[in-house]
Design an enzyme around this catalytic site. Structure first.
Site, PDB file in Angstrom:
ATOM      1  N   GLU A 141       0.827  -1.194   0.000  1.00 62.35           N
ATOM      2  CA  GLU A 141       0.000   0.000   0.000  1.00 62.35           C
ATOM      3  C   GLU A 141       0.867   1.252   0.000  1.00 62.35           C
ATOM      4  OE1 GLU A 141      -2.965  -0.368   3.081  1.00 62.35           O
ATOM      5  OE2 GLU A 141      -4.032  -1.608   1.636  1.00 62.35           O
ATOM      6  N   CYS A 167       3.252   8.329   1.302  1.00 60.40           N
ATOM      7  CA  CYS A 167       3.739   7.369   2.303  1.00 60.40           C
ATOM      8  C   CYS A 167       4.027   6.051   1.583  1.00 60.40           C
ATOM      9  CB  CYS A 167       2.677   7.205   3.391  1.00 60.40           C
ATOM     10  SG  CYS A 167       3.147   6.008   4.647  1.00 60.40           S
ATOM     11  N   CYS A 182       5.343  -6.913   7.453  1.00 62.20           N
ATOM     12  CA  CYS A 182       6.370  -6.444   8.386  1.00 62.20           C
ATOM     13  C   CYS A 182       6.588  -7.485   9.475  1.00 62.20           C
ATOM     14  CB  CYS A 182       5.947  -5.120   9.024  1.00 62.20           C
ATOM     15  SG  CYS A 182       7.265  -4.394  10.025  1.00 62.20           S
ATOM     16  N   CYS A 236       4.730  -4.716  15.966  1.00 63.41           N
ATOM     17  CA  CYS A 236       4.208  -3.721  16.915  1.00 63.41           C
ATOM     18  C   CYS A 236       2.735  -4.050  17.162  1.00 63.41           C
ATOM     19  CB  CYS A 236       4.348  -2.309  16.343  1.00 63.41           C
ATOM     20  SG  CYS A 236       6.048  -1.901  15.918  1.00 63.41           S
ATOM     21  N   CYS A 246      -0.358  -2.151  15.428  1.00 62.56           N
ATOM     22  CA  CYS A 246      -0.266  -1.906  13.982  1.00 62.56           C
ATOM     23  C   CYS A 246      -0.882  -3.056  13.196  1.00 62.56           C
ATOM     24  CB  CYS A 246       1.208  -1.736  13.595  1.00 62.56           C
ATOM     25  SG  CYS A 246       1.467  -1.676  11.815  1.00 62.56           S
ATOM     26  N   GLY A 302       6.166  -2.186   6.459  1.00 63.86           N
ATOM     27  CA  GLY A 302       7.544  -2.660   6.556  1.00 63.86           C
ATOM     28  C   GLY A 302       8.440  -1.779   7.395  1.00 63.86           C
ATOM     29  N   GLU A 303       9.598  -2.336   7.739  1.00 62.27           N
ATOM     30  CA  GLU A 303      10.644  -1.622   8.496  1.00 62.27           C
ATOM     31  C   GLU A 303      11.777  -1.349   7.511  1.00 62.27           C
ATOM     32  OE1 GLU A 303      13.135   0.114  10.076  1.00 62.27           O
ATOM     33  OE2 GLU A 303      12.014  -0.364  11.899  1.00 62.27           O
ATOM     34  N   SER A 339      11.116   6.376   8.894  1.00 61.95           N
ATOM     35  CA  SER A 339      10.787   6.045  10.275  1.00 61.95           C
ATOM     36  C   SER A 339      11.270   4.629  10.587  1.00 61.95           C
ATOM     37  CB  SER A 339       9.275   6.122  10.456  1.00 61.95           C
ATOM     38  OG  SER A 339       8.936   5.654  11.732  1.00 61.95           O
ATOM     39  N   ASN A 375       6.915   5.543  21.159  1.00 61.84           N
ATOM     40  CA  ASN A 375       5.643   4.999  21.682  1.00 61.84           C
ATOM     41  C   ASN A 375       5.611   4.600  23.147  1.00 61.84           C
ATOM     42  OD1 ASN A 375       4.678   5.192  18.986  1.00 61.84           O
ATOM     43  ND2 ASN A 375       5.724   3.280  18.547  1.00 61.84           N
ATOM     44  N   CYS A 406      -2.099   5.981   9.862  1.00 60.55           N
ATOM     45  CA  CYS A 406      -0.919   5.320  10.441  1.00 60.55           C
ATOM     46  C   CYS A 406      -1.317   4.022  11.126  1.00 60.55           C
ATOM     47  CB  CYS A 406      -0.282   6.223  11.498  1.00 60.55           C
ATOM     48  SG  CYS A 406       0.491   7.651  10.794  1.00 60.55           S
TER      49      CYS A 406
HETATM   50  S1  SF4 Z   1       4.871  -1.426   9.849  1.00 61.94           S
HETATM   51 FE1  SF4 Z   1       5.908  -0.093  11.365  1.00 61.94          FE
HETATM   52  S2  SF4 Z   1       4.460   0.073  13.091  1.00 61.94           S
HETATM   53 FE2  SF4 Z   1       3.792  -1.665  11.807  1.00 61.94          FE
HETATM   54  S3  SF4 Z   1       4.748  -3.479  12.755  1.00 61.94           S
HETATM   55 FE3  SF4 Z   1       6.157  -2.743  11.164  1.00 61.94          FE
HETATM   56  S4  SF4 Z   1       7.579  -1.374  12.221  1.00 61.94           S
HETATM   57 FE4  SF4 Z   1       5.813  -1.662  13.591  1.00 61.94          FE
END
Ligand code: SF4
Length: 363
Positions: free
Chosen positions: A96, A125, A132, A136, A139, A183-184, A213, A238, A355
């Site tokens: 996305e 974005c 991911c 978290c 999320c 994703g990270e 981020s 957070n 988000c």
């Molecule tokens: S996309 Fe970002 S907020 Fe969501 S689990 Fe992965 S690192 Fe965490």
């Protein structure tokens, strides 16, 4: 995890294009023509690259080499002008990408909302992985797990697909990029950084208009600080103590809050640059006065700002959204202590584009 697909020109840098030109016995300037077609001109078909002689184009195509933009499979438009794109890669995997137009609002997002055509600036974005692995707990993307890394071409391709769809003129319109989608990015570091360079040197995004981020991949924060060309850094914090952070972000068990803040202190900031700390407020979990005071102490001495985001709820997420007055109280405490602090409006809530909501929802 796959890297650049072998048959895609999109994602190749100048050096790699130059090697291709050489392989076909073409002069060096053909590499520049290819580069210009792929990035500043954002062309999607080799056939439209009229600067290249047709035998060269035909030879590339014969070898299966094409530009291969990712395909916009679906788009969902919010009442606030936000558009969530479901974008398909060549292997059918989808990610996305979100387009967020703004009126003349400032950084705190306090301006008017823009409709489809009257935006003054916009933010895209971008996703860096399919799913991911960081998990978290607040999320929705985490529920997907991680399927694979995206290649540099697939990361740049999302941006180009959206720019072309919105018919953006990079010379006249102002667009920012945030690497905050699925994703990270720091777990896909080489491809992410290659995409950054192509976006900066090719598509035309100054590094100051890009922000990445991270959930706190410590070794990569240090690497990132040493990059000659890099976006701004945001850290998804957070929590104000290890107990809460480890509960809501399991990555904290590997790299603790102390390690993360030390990495932030060591990070070489440019003139007037600040690190952004993102703080998703979860009702009754991390949003008390005591948490705000703890946070103020943690951030002491770091040149930073804090973005507060009241949780965007979603199915399968076990946390609640704090009441507005709790968000305001939290913000006021930080502001009184001299911490620059902004409350981010959720964008595209009605279309699951806000988000933490990116989960490839198709309804
Ligand atoms: S996309 Fe970002 S907020 Fe969501 S689990 Fe992965 S690192 Fe965490």
């Amino acid at each position: 995890m796959p890297e650049q697909p072998q048959d895609s020109l999109l994602g190749l840098d100048y050096q790699e294009l130059s090697e291709i030109a050489q392989r076909y016995g073409q002069p060096e300037y053909r590499a520049r023509q290819l580069f210009d077609a792929l990035y500043p001109q954002r062309l999607s078909e080799l056939d439209s690259v009229s600067t290249l002689p047709s035998p060269f184009r035909a030879a590339l195509k014969k070898e299966g080499l094409e530009i291969r933009h990712p395909r916009i499979e679906k788009s969902f438009q919010s009442t606030d002008g936000t558009i969530r794109y479901l974008i398909a890669m060549a292997d059918g995997e989808t990610v996305e990408t979100v387009w967020m137009p703004e009126g003349d609002g400032g950084e705190s997002g306090d301006g008017t909302e823009a409709g489809d055509s009257d935006w003054r600036r916009a933010t895209i974005c971008v996703s860096s992985q399919v799913g991911c692995a960081v998990n978290c707990q607040f999320c929705l993307t985490a529920l997907l797990g991680v399927k694979r890394n995206l290649s540099a071409g697939e990361i740049v391709g999302q941006v180009i697909a959206v720019l072309n769809h919105r018919q953006v003129d990079m010379e006249r319109q102002r667009v920012n990029i945030v690497f905050m989608g699925m994703g990270e990015p720091f777990l896909n570091y080489p491809q992410f950084m290659k995409a950054v360079r192509l976006l900066a040197e090719g598509v035309g995004f100054p590094e100051s208009r890009m922000t990445v981020s991270t959930s706190g991949i410590i070794p990569r924060i240090a690497d990132f600080g040493g990059e000659p060309l890099r976006p701004k850094l945001a850290i998804s914090l957070n929590a104000s103590n290890n107990e809460v952070r480890s509960r809501i972000m399991p990555i904290n068990r590997k790299w603790s809050l102390e390690m993360l803040l030390q990495a932030a202190r060591d990070f070489p900031l440019r003139n007037r640059e600040r690190i952004t700390f993102e703080y998703v407020l979860l009702d009754g979990v991390n949003d008390s006065v005591a948490h705000a005071r703890e946070l103020i102490e943690l951030l002491r001495g770091i040149r930073c700002k804090v973005n507060l985001i009241a949780l965007n709820p979603g199915p399968g997420i076990d946390f609640g959204t704090p009441a507005e007055h709790r968000v305001k109280d939290f913000q006021e405490l930080l502001a009184k202590a001299g911490v620059p602090v902004f409350v981010r409006r959720p964008r595209g809530l009605d279309i699951y584009a806000a988000c933490g909501q990116l989960k490839r929802t198709v309804a």
